[in-house]
Scaffold this motif. Structure first.
Motif, short mmCIF file in Angstrom:
data_model
loop_
_atom_site.label_atom_id
_atom_site.label_comp_id
_atom_site.label_asym_id
_atom_site.label_seq_id
_atom_site.Cartn_x
_atom_site.Cartn_y
_atom_site.Cartn_z
N HIS A 118 39.81 -25.12 62.38
CA HIS A 118 38.85 -24.94 61.42
C HIS A 118 39.58 -25.00 60.14
O HIS A 118 39.24 -25.37 59.08
N ALA A 119 40.53 -24.01 59.92
CA ALA A 119 41.55 -23.87 58.93
C ALA A 119 41.98 -25.16 58.24
O ALA A 119 41.94 -25.44 57.26
N LEU A 120 42.67 -25.86 59.43
CA LEU A 120 43.52 -27.09 59.01
C LEU A 120 42.27 -28.14 58.27
O LEU A 120 42.17 -28.78 57.08
N HIS A 121 41.16 -28.43 58.82
CA HIS A 121 40.20 -28.92 58.56
C HIS A 121 39.37 -28.68 57.16
O HIS A 121 39.47 -29.35 56.11
N PHE A 122 38.95 -27.13 56.98
CA PHE A 122 38.54 -26.91 55.69
C PHE A 122 39.49 -27.01 54.51
O PHE A 122 39.21 -27.68 53.56
N PHE A 123 40.76 -26.49 54.80
CA PHE A 123 41.50 -26.18 53.76
C PHE A 123 42.38 -27.59 53.32
O PHE A 123 42.31 -27.92 52.21
N HIS A 124 42.61 -28.17 54.50
CA HIS A 124 43.64 -29.42 54.07
C HIS A 124 42.84 -30.54 53.64
O HIS A 124 43.46 -31.47 53.14
N LEU A 125 41.73 -30.72 54.48
CA LEU A 125 41.20 -32.03 54.62
C LEU A 125 39.74 -32.23 53.64
O LEU A 125 39.57 -33.06 52.92
N ALA A 126 38.96 -31.09 53.81
CA ALA A 126 37.62 -31.29 53.36
C ALA A 126 37.83 -30.40 51.94
O ALA A 126 36.96 -30.95 51.04
N SER A 127 38.56 -29.56 51.63
CA SER A 127 38.43 -28.95 50.56
C SER A 127 38.46 -29.68 48.92
O SER A 127 37.86 -29.56 48.03
N PRO A 128 39.73 -30.89 49.04
CA PRO A 128 39.61 -31.62 47.92
C PRO A 128 38.23 -32.31 47.47
O PRO A 128 37.88 -32.28 46.49
N ASP A 129 37.45 -32.65 48.36
CA ASP A 129 35.93 -33.07 47.98
C ASP A 129 35.42 -32.08 47.71
O ASP A 129 34.53 -32.31 46.60
N LEU A 130 35.36 -30.96 48.23
CA LEU A 130 34.43 -29.93 47.88
C LEU A 130 34.71 -29.22 46.55
O LEU A 130 33.85 -28.87 45.81
N LEU A 131 36.05 -29.27 46.12
CA LEU A 131 36.57 -28.41 45.24
C LEU A 131 36.13 -29.31 43.80
O LEU A 131 36.06 -28.83 42.76
N PHE A 132 36.59 -30.45 44.06
CA PHE A 132 36.95 -31.33 42.86
C PHE A 132 35.87 -32.52 42.67
O PHE A 132 35.79 -33.11 41.62
N GLY A 133 34.89 -32.68 43.79
CA GLY A 133 33.84 -33.61 43.57
C GLY A 133 34.31 -34.99 44.39
O GLY A 133 35.26 -35.51 44.50
N PHE A 134 33.07 -35.59 45.04
CA PHE A 134 33.43 -36.73 45.89
C PHE A 134 33.99 -37.85 45.39
O PHE A 134 34.75 -38.63 45.83
N ASP A 135 33.68 -37.98 43.81
CA ASP A 135 34.25 -39.19 43.20
C ASP A 135 35.15 -38.61 41.89
O ASP A 135 35.15 -39.39 41.14
N SER A 136 35.83 -37.51 42.24
CA SER A 136 36.57 -37.16 41.23
C SER A 136 37.82 -37.76 41.12
O SER A 136 38.13 -38.91 42.10
N ASP A 137 38.65 -37.64 40.11
CA ASP A 137 40.14 -38.22 40.18
C ASP A 137 40.94 -38.29 41.48
O ASP A 137 41.08 -37.26 41.97
N VAL A 138 40.92 -39.51 41.94
CA VAL A 138 41.51 -39.80 43.34
C VAL A 138 43.07 -39.20 43.30
O VAL A 138 43.56 -38.74 44.33
N ALA A 139 43.51 -39.19 42.35
CA ALA A 139 45.11 -38.85 41.97
C ALA A 139 45.03 -37.33 42.52
O ALA A 139 46.04 -36.92 42.98
N LYS A 140 43.91 -36.65 42.08
CA LYS A 140 43.98 -35.17 42.45
C LYS A 140 43.25 -34.67 43.63
O LYS A 140 43.22 -33.49 44.01
N ARG A 141 42.46 -35.78 44.22
CA ARG A 141 41.60 -35.22 45.19
C ARG A 141 42.44 -35.14 46.53
O ARG A 141 41.92 -36.14 47.38
#
Lengths: 497, 244
Positions: A118-141
């Motif tokens: 669960h930690a792997l999924h939330f922090f490493h994989l899902a958090s970029p979408d959730l913290l920056f936005g689904f269509d945020s700058d892909v270079a930082k997502r």
């Protein structure tokens, strides 16, 4: 639900958009979208184009090898397959009830796995979408962007996962693909010094898990409007629960509820699972479509995993997670939460429960017990069911008189969510892509919907945002109109034919 | 033991007594020579050729080569390591060896030797032979996929147990272990739990049933010490037991 988007009436007249590979989890998946001349969506399918063959090639092998063989199905949650097979093999040797030490060690191993996955999924994989936005700058997502923007959070994610892996290592000998469960029990006792080492670090693990629940709740509530329309659809839910209806990962009875929360079945002995669940085959996917027999193939599909478990259970046995469960249920008005993105919130509640449960088990003197193996009357059929991080996992084996596997049936968590992921992709495509020009950000909406389920086909999404994607827009004659390519480095290129 | 004569192994002076092989003298002196078909408890066989050493410029199997005073012998050279690595790679591709899921992992001489020789891959194309698993016996499984044709079971059943339960049939790449029984199945043979042949397989080809994975990772023989250390230690223990 979007039944009309599963199969278009006149597919030959439509443009075809293919996302392939959507992801790669020991194989490949792809999404196909059929559109008309106005880019209106008529059909969306998530295809799993991998073929593993585990059920076939374990045939002819001695049964005691199976818990070790089948864990190679997955590098993310091998413990789940190891323990589900271990439970099935227990039944073969007549070990209906394990010794207290053996059962507690298995439970500890399992919650260690739940925590790290669960930690792997939330922090490493899902958090970029959730913290920056689904269509945020892909270079930082991506996870690097998370490390730069939220370094403390990123470090907590790494340490949480590391702790879960350490729990696994102390019990199974290795962080990945170790060996612990043997027929009728476990092969190693936990040493006092190992127990003390794990106890030393559990305090921060519980606190970080609490913070992660708070973050996931905050993200959900901050974008409440989006979360209530993104990948939202009514469904049945299925999971194991304990005797009192409590959240249960390792053992228990099967419970299924409909979209309104009414019981379809409850406290079902999982050894009889095939009286309640059947699998449907569709010609366009290698992955089967399980459904609840009493509800029929059309309406009997269901969701599993964190959302199903937290929706389904009546309580959680650890206090901090129970308080969070109540908040979660209140947010859904006391009913069933149907938002796909609520998986993240439910997943973090489960992670908190796992952390609390690790602490409880480590403080239980029986965890150090050395009576680890039991057996009883031999049987020729064994069934093991467990709640893996991604949902209910079934292992079913039949052996012959020579102790060799004759037949195997595995229903893995992602298979249970097959129809649900298709529904999520359809809903998101219809809501966000319908009539639009393709962009990377829009494509990511589809990935976000799939990613919420943390499917086993998420090995590619586990590739830290480097999932290669190619989307082609063809006209009715098959001519290439538009192409968008994301390479392995995350770079984008596009161009018409 | 009276060691009055010596030979030189990679420049090291090794004492030996009359009649001793190069292998036995080297191991007694603490020098490991890789081997698979030889078990010092039994007569040497010299079939795997892994213990090949260069004696006065010519290759010999150390397990059968009598030690002679003054010999100049090479054992640990780049050429010999490469030859041993190649032989081991050939064994891996000729059978079906799946270490990650094998119950012999951590106990297996083939796996341990491969680690010792630094095998990174199989190099050669995999044969994927179709071999039969005989699980008919109530107490043993004969998994021919893992057999390296070392002949331990054949020799020990014949010479120690006096039963001749096992033999090799066919030739060359088609060679395989067969069982002496009316049906050809292990269940109809004279193999019993007490037989020494039942417990001598260095790989996972002949294994007792329902015992797999009972030794945890970290406590298996080759987790504790690499084969070159483990072999020498066990050889010395055996010698002390034998000679007091």
């Amino acid at each position: 639900m979007s039944p009309t988007l599963e199969t278009a009436a006149q597919p030959a007249d439509l443009k075809r958009v293919v996302i392939e590979p959507v992801t790669r989890v020991e194989g490949h998946g792809k999404v196909t979208i059929l559109l008309d001349e106005e880019n209106r969506i008529h059909q969306v399918r998530l295809h799993i184009v991998e073929f593993r063959g585990f059920e076939k090639f374990i045939q002819g092998r001695p049964y005691w090898e199976v818990p070790v063989m089948v864990q190679r199905l997955c590098g993310i949650c091998p413990v789940s397959h190891h323990l589900a097979a271990g439970k099935a093999v227990d039944m073969l040797v007549g070990a209906r009830k394990l010794t207290p030490a053996a059962e507690k060690l298995r439970r500890l191993l399992h919650v260690g796995q739940m925590l790290q996955s669960h930690a792997l999924h939330f922090f490493h994989l899902a958090s970029p979408d959730l913290l920056f936005g689904f269509d945020s700058d892909v270079a930082k997502r991506n996870v690097i962007g998370v490390i730069e923007a939220h370094p403390d959070l990123a470090v907590q994610g790494v340490k949480l996962r590391k702790y879960g892996q350490e729990v696994i290592r102390h019990i199974a000998g290795k962080r990945v693909h170790g060996v612990a469960a043997i027929p009728g029990g476990m092969n190693k006792a936990l040493k006092v010094e190992e127990r003390d080492l794990l106890l030393r670090d559990i305090g921060p693990v519980v606190e970080w898990s609490r913070a992660a629940v708070a973050l996931s709740r905050k993200v959900f509530e901050a974008s409440a409007e989006q979360h209530r329309e993104f990948g939202v659809f009514p469904s049945n839910f299925m999971s194991l629960t304990g005797p009192a209806g409590e959240l249960e990962f390792y053992d228990g009875g099967l419970r299924a509820r409909d979209a309104q929360g009414s019981a379809i079945f409850d406290h079902v002995d999982y050894a009889h699972y095939n009286r309640f669940i059947r699998e449907e085959v569709k010609p366009w996917s290698y992955m089967k479509f399980p459904f609840i027999i009493s509800q029929g193939a059309e309406g009997g599909w269901y969701r599993v995993g964190p959302l199903a478990r937290v929706n389904n259970c009546d309580s959680i046995t650890t206090p901090l997670a129970e308080a969070e469960r109540r908040t979660f249920r209140e947010a859904a008005g006391g009913g069933m939460q149907h938002a796909s993105l609520a998986y993240h919130w439910a997943r973090m509640i489960e992670m908190l429960h796992a952390a609390e449960e690790i602490e409880r088990l480590l403080n239980d003197p029986e965890i150090l017990g050395t009576d680890l193996v039991t057996k009883g009357e031999r049987a020729l059929e064994g069934i093991g069911v467990i709640e893996a991080p991604r949902g209910t996992l079934f292992h079913h084996y039949r052996i012959n008189e020579s102790d060799v596997i004759e037949k195997a049936n595995l229903i893995v968590s992602t298979t249970n969510n097959n129809q649900a992921m298709n529904e999520a992709v359809r809903q998101v495509a219809a809501r966000y892509l319908d009539g639009k020009t393709l962009t990377e950000g829009l494509l990511n909406h589809i990935e976000v919907a799939i990613r919420a389920y943390d499917p086993c086909l998420s090995c590619a999404t586990h590739a830290l945002g480097r999932m290669p994607l190619q989307v082609e827009l063809l006209d009715a004659e098959g001519r290439l109109l538009d192409r968008l390519v994301k390479d392995a480095d995350g770079g984008l290129s596009c161009g018409e034919a | 033991m009276d060691h009055t004569k010596t030979f030189f192994l990679d420049g090291q002076e090794i004492p030996f007594k009359e009649g001793q092989t190069v292998f036995d003298a080297a191991m007694a002196a603490g020098v490991y020579i890789p081997h698979l078909c030889h078990n010092p408890d039994y007569e040497p066989h010299s079939s795997c050729r892994l213990c090949t050493v260069i004696v006065n410029g010519r290759p010999f199997a150390a397990c059968t080569q009598p030690a002679v005073a003054g010999q100049m012998i090479q054992n640990d050279t780049p050429e010999l390591r490469e030859m041993r690595r190649t032989l081991t790679q050939m064994l891996f591709v000729e059978g079906n060896h799946y270490c990650p899921t094998c119950e012999k992992s951590g106990h297996c001489k083939l796996q341990a030797t491969a680690y010792d020789l630094g095998l990174q891959d199989n190099h050669f194309p995999q044969f994927f032979p179709k071999r039969e698993v005989d699980a008919s016996h109530p107490d043993f499984v004969l998994d021919r996929d893992r057999c390296i044709l070392c002949g331990h079971c054949v020799r020990v059943s014949r010479d120690v147990d006096r039963k001749c339960v096992f033999a090799m049939t066919h030739r060359g790449i088609k060679t395989e272990i067969v069982v002496d029984s009316p049906t050809g199945l292990l269940k109809d043979s004279r193999l019993t739990m007490e037989d020494e042949a039942a417990n001598v397989c260095p790989v996972g080809a002949l294994m007792p049933k329902r015992k797999g994975f009972q030794v945890p990772i970290g406590e298996r023989p080759y987790d504790k010490a690499p084969i070159r250390v483990d072999s020498v230690k066990n050889f010395r223990i055996r010698e002390e037991r034998r000679h007091g």
